[in-house]
Structure formats: C-alpha cells, structure tokens
Design an enzyme around this catalytic site. Structure first.
Site, PDB file in Angstrom:
ATOM      1  N   THR A 298       2.737 -10.224   1.006  1.00  0.00           N
ATOM      2  CA  THR A 298       1.557  -9.441   1.386  1.00  0.00           C
ATOM      3  C   THR A 298       1.228  -8.369   0.347  1.00  0.00           C
ATOM      4  O   THR A 298       0.148  -7.787   0.392  1.00  0.00           O
ATOM      5  CB  THR A 298       1.758  -8.750   2.760  1.00  0.00           C
ATOM      6  OG1 THR A 298       2.920  -7.913   2.702  1.00  0.00           O
ATOM      7  CG2 THR A 298       1.931  -9.775   3.865  1.00  0.00           C
TER       8      THR A 298
ATOM      9  N   TYR B 146       0.825  -1.222   0.000  1.00  0.00           N
ATOM     10  CA  TYR B 146       0.000   0.000   0.000  1.00  0.00           C
ATOM     11  C   TYR B 146       0.855   1.267   0.000  1.00  0.00           C
ATOM     12  O   TYR B 146       0.877   2.023  -0.988  1.00  0.00           O
ATOM     13  CB  TYR B 146      -0.914  -0.064   1.220  1.00  0.00           C
ATOM     14  CG  TYR B 146      -1.722   1.175   1.538  1.00  0.00           C
ATOM     15  CD1 TYR B 146      -2.353   1.913   0.534  1.00  0.00           C
ATOM     16  CD2 TYR B 146      -1.895   1.573   2.857  1.00  0.00           C
ATOM     17  CE1 TYR B 146      -3.116   3.028   0.849  1.00  0.00           C
ATOM     18  CE2 TYR B 146      -2.653   2.684   3.180  1.00  0.00           C
ATOM     19  CZ  TYR B 146      -3.259   3.413   2.174  1.00  0.00           C
ATOM     20  OH  TYR B 146      -4.011   4.515   2.494  1.00  0.00           O
TER      21      TYR B 146
ATOM     22  N   ASN C   3      11.878 -11.526   9.877  1.00  0.00           N
ATOM     23  CA  ASN C   3      11.696 -10.729   8.656  1.00  0.00           C
ATOM     24  C   ASN C   3      12.028  -9.257   8.880  1.00  0.00           C
ATOM     25  O   ASN C   3      12.849  -8.678   8.165  1.00  0.00           O
ATOM     26  CB  ASN C   3      10.255 -10.867   8.165  1.00  0.00           C
ATOM     27  CG  ASN C   3      10.005 -10.084   6.879  1.00  0.00           C
ATOM     28  OD1 ASN C   3      10.410 -10.499   5.809  1.00  0.00           O
ATOM     29  ND2 ASN C   3       9.353  -8.948   6.990  1.00  0.00           N
TER      30      ASN C   3
ATOM     31  N   LEU D 202      -9.383   0.454  10.282  1.00  0.00           N
ATOM     32  CA  LEU D 202     -10.773   0.844  10.486  1.00  0.00           C
ATOM     33  C   LEU D 202     -11.472   1.332   9.221  1.00  0.00           C
ATOM     34  O   LEU D 202     -12.566   0.848   8.899  1.00  0.00           O
ATOM     35  CB  LEU D 202     -10.851   1.933  11.573  1.00  0.00           C
ATOM     36  CG  LEU D 202     -12.260   2.451  11.885  1.00  0.00           C
ATOM     37  CD1 LEU D 202     -13.156   1.337  12.396  1.00  0.00           C
ATOM     38  CD2 LEU D 202     -12.192   3.601  12.893  1.00  0.00           C
TER      39      LEU D 202
ATOM     40  N   PHE E 130      10.249  -0.380   2.956  1.00  0.00           N
ATOM     41  CA  PHE E 130       8.893  -0.629   3.454  1.00  0.00           C
ATOM     42  C   PHE E 130       8.630  -2.102   3.748  1.00  0.00           C
ATOM     43  O   PHE E 130       7.567  -2.434   4.284  1.00  0.00           O
ATOM     44  CB  PHE E 130       7.852  -0.162   2.418  1.00  0.00           C
ATOM     45  CG  PHE E 130       7.974   1.276   2.037  1.00  0.00           C
ATOM     46  CD1 PHE E 130       7.324   2.257   2.763  1.00  0.00           C
ATOM     47  CD2 PHE E 130       8.748   1.666   0.952  1.00  0.00           C
ATOM     48  CE1 PHE E 130       7.440   3.598   2.420  1.00  0.00           C
ATOM     49  CE2 PHE E 130       8.871   2.995   0.598  1.00  0.00           C
ATOM     50  CZ  PHE E 130       8.218   3.969   1.336  1.00  0.00           C
TER      51      PHE E 130
ATOM     52  N   SER F  53       3.247  -6.343   9.282  1.00  0.00           N
ATOM     53  CA  SER F  53       2.760  -5.196  10.060  1.00  0.00           C
ATOM     54  C   SER F  53       1.454  -5.442  10.804  1.00  0.00           C
ATOM     55  O   SER F  53       0.818  -4.489  11.245  1.00  0.00           O
ATOM     56  CB  SER F  53       2.592  -3.992   9.130  1.00  0.00           C
ATOM     57  OG  SER F  53       1.634  -4.273   8.122  1.00  0.00           O
TER      58      SER F  53
ATOM     59  N   LEU G  44       6.059 -10.372  -2.619  1.00  0.00           N
ATOM     60  CA  LEU G  44       4.620 -10.537  -2.839  1.00  0.00           C
ATOM     61  C   LEU G  44       3.947 -11.391  -1.771  1.00  0.00           C
ATOM     62  O   LEU G  44       2.855 -11.927  -1.992  1.00  0.00           O
ATOM     63  CB  LEU G  44       4.332 -11.110  -4.245  1.00  0.00           C
ATOM     64  CG  LEU G  44       4.822 -10.263  -5.424  1.00  0.00           C
ATOM     65  CD1 LEU G  44       4.426 -10.910  -6.746  1.00  0.00           C
ATOM     66  CD2 LEU G  44       4.283  -8.835  -5.347  1.00  0.00           C
TER      67      LEU G  44
ATOM     68  N   TYR H  78       5.412  -6.344  16.917  1.00  0.00           N
ATOM     69  CA  TYR H  78       5.536  -5.525  15.707  1.00  0.00           C
ATOM     70  C   TYR H  78       6.239  -4.209  16.025  1.00  0.00           C
ATOM     71  O   TYR H  78       7.235  -3.835  15.394  1.00  0.00           O
ATOM     72  CB  TYR H  78       4.152  -5.264  15.098  1.00  0.00           C
ATOM     73  CG  TYR H  78       4.161  -4.135  14.090  1.00  0.00           C
ATOM     74  CD1 TYR H  78       4.921  -4.230  12.927  1.00  0.00           C
ATOM     75  CD2 TYR H  78       3.419  -2.972  14.311  1.00  0.00           C
ATOM     76  CE1 TYR H  78       4.945  -3.186  12.004  1.00  0.00           C
ATOM     77  CE2 TYR H  78       3.438  -1.934  13.396  1.00  0.00           C
ATOM     78  CZ  TYR H  78       4.201  -2.044  12.246  1.00  0.00           C
ATOM     79  OH  TYR H  78       4.229  -1.013  11.342  1.00  0.00           O
TER      80      TYR H  78
END
Length: 323
Positions: free
Chosen positions: A38, A14, A91, A187, A72, A76, A36, A140
C-alpha cells in the site's frame, strides 16, 4: 535525545514516511522496511535506507545496532477489514507478533506503535481518554487493540520500552509527503479530488446526527504534529512500561465544516450529495490528548483546519503534476 538508528516499518506510507523524514531531520539513521503493498517507493524520504520486504521477515535485518523500532506496517481500511477480516488478522496481528519476536531476539528494546482511535469503538463520553472502554466496531480496530494487548504483555514480561499512539484523523502534508491511498477513503483528500475535477461530488453520509449541523464531527490532527509526537515517544519510553497516548487536537470539525473550508482554501465549488448513514459511524470522535501533553511533552501547533487543508491541497496539486 542523542542520535540513534531506527527501523521504520511501513515507512513508505503516509504517516510512516513523514515520521521517517522527521527522524532524519533530527539526525538519526533510518532504515525503512516496507513491502509496498500500500506504500509508495517515492514515499521513502531521501537519506533513509530502504528494504523492500515483509515485517514477518524483520529478523533478517534487525540486529543489536538498532536503537528502536517505529511500527506503522498495517492494513488500515475499515470497510476492507469487514469484508476480509482474515487479511487484517494475518498481517496486522501476525506481522506484529513476528516483529516483536525479532526485536526480542536482537535485543532491540524500544518500540513506538501506530495505534488508532478505532480501538475505542462507539465512545461513551467525549473527549475520549485512554482509560475509556475499548470496544472496536470493526476488525481493523480489533487487530490494533490486539497488538496493544500484545505489547503490554511484552513490556511486562521482557522489559520492552513501548509507547502506543492512538491517532484520531490524520491530515495535511509535509513538504512533498502527503496522503494518497488507493482507494481513498479519508474525507479531506476526497473533497480535494472534487476540487481537482477528479470526482463530481463529495458524499455526505448522513445529516441527522446529534451535532450542530447534523453531520459527523471528527478531530483532525496535522501529520507533522503527529510525527513530532513519535520522536517524543521514543525519548519518553520506559523499560517495562507500555504507555498509551491519544493524539488529537481536542476539538472537532463537522463534515460540512471540512467541505466549506476546502471551498475557501481552493476557490472551487464542491457539490455535495447526501447519502445514507454508514454503519458504525459515531456522531462525534474527539480526543483528550492530556496524557501526550503531560508524559511526552507534546504540544501540537498546527490545529487550524484551513492550514491543514492548505497543506493537503498543495500536496494534491504536486501529485497531479507528476501524473
């Protein structure tokens, strides 16, 4: 900043994908590295080169032709990190250690790291500043904080020019790039799934917090504002320094305010189901972004919640048509 060549790890996800798009629009050459696990292949913007691979193997592709790395690539999901901490340490920390070694070997000395507000844990004061105590409440957040410490040492010892950007709640979409996690835990996309008829109701986890309406308050930042901060961070990075900046709008919206905004934007009824509080959910998480404004020259312009939701809704409808 003159055009350069940048490796974007996790650039099929994202935020990574939106940042890669902004880099391309600014005239840079972009190489996306993503396994890939996620991310989505279609999340890699047109014009970027794509390598399907793991950050542990970054040394295969990094060389002196790169001007920097935007990192990135990380797992998460907070809940998953509690259930499978070893997956996150291996990771997020192991992968970042391998990436830093590859950068050192190749002589690539500029890094922008995707960090998180989860490094702070339960805030002692709001808004949260970068000098606040860091005490993550889940693996995390702990792994991201460990990488921040690693980068600080790398900058001091080996002259790395580094900026860590600690995100608060990223939302919205940028064109055909938006949020789609599986499973979804954020959310705004969850409430939009109710509007689409993909969920019966949205769960409100606790309504007895010390906030105006009893529900948790969070700082939502548009993903395009976030992406712009990454380009500014590349330009502001100083050799031998590790700069840490919070990214948020400095104001918060409650869960109920978000749900009501989705009702207004979509025109759909959004049934709510009250659920027990989730462990480790602070009542209020709001950022002070003064450092980002002063050091990066960052000025977010998309702070309106209705606008953020409208962009996310447009993307959700786009994805639904593709499926």
């Amino acid at each position: 900043m003159s055009s350069g060549k940048y490796l974007v790890t996790g650039g099929a996800g994202y935020v990574g994908g939106v940042v890669a798009q902004h880099l391309l629009e600014a005239g840079h050459e972009v190489v996306v590295l993503d396994n890939l696990s996620t991310g989505f292949r279609e999340g890699v913007p047109t014009g970027a080169s794509f390598i399907e691979g793991d950050i542990r193997d970054a040394g295969k592709w990094l060389d002196a032709s790169f001007d920097g790395v935007l990192h990135f690539a990380a797992f998460s999901q907070v809940g998953e990190s509690v259930a499978q901490p070893e997956k996150y340490w291996e990771n997020n920390v192991g992968g970042s250690m391998a990436l830093l070694a590859a950068m050192r070997e190749a002589g690539v000395r500029r890094l922008v790291f995707s960090s998180t507000a989860a490094t702070y844990g339960e805030p002692e004061q709001v808004p949260i500043v970068e000098t606040a105590r860091t005490s993550p409440t889940n693996p995390y957040g702990a792994t991201k904080l460990a990488v921040d410490h690693m980068i600080t040492g790398e900058a001091a010892a080996h002259g790395l020019a580094a900026v860590s950007l600690r995100y608060f709640n990223v939302a919205g979409a940028y064109g055909t790039q938006g949020e789609r996690h599986d499973p979804e835990s954020h959310l705004i996309p969850l409430v939009l799934q109710v509007a689409q008829g993909r969920r019966e109701a949205v769960s409100v986890f606790g309504d007895d917090y010390p906030t105006p309406d009893g529900t948790c308050v969070r700082d939502y930042i548009h993903v395009a504002d976030l992406a712009e901060a990454h380009l500014l961070a590349l330009a502001a990075a100083v050799p031998g320094e590790h700069l840490i900046c919070n990214l948020g709008n400095g104001n918060g919206f409650s869960v109920r305010e978000v749900v009501e905004t989705v009702r207004e934007v979509t025109g759909h009824p959004i049934p709510e189901v009250l659920a027990p509080r989730r462990g480790g959910d602070p009542a209020v998480l709001v950022a002070s972004a003064v450092t980002a404004r002063e050091r990066l020259g960052w000025n977010p312009t998309r702070a309106d919640l209705a606008g953020i939701v409208a962009d996310a809704w447009e993307f959700a409808q786009h994805i639904a048509k593709e499926q």
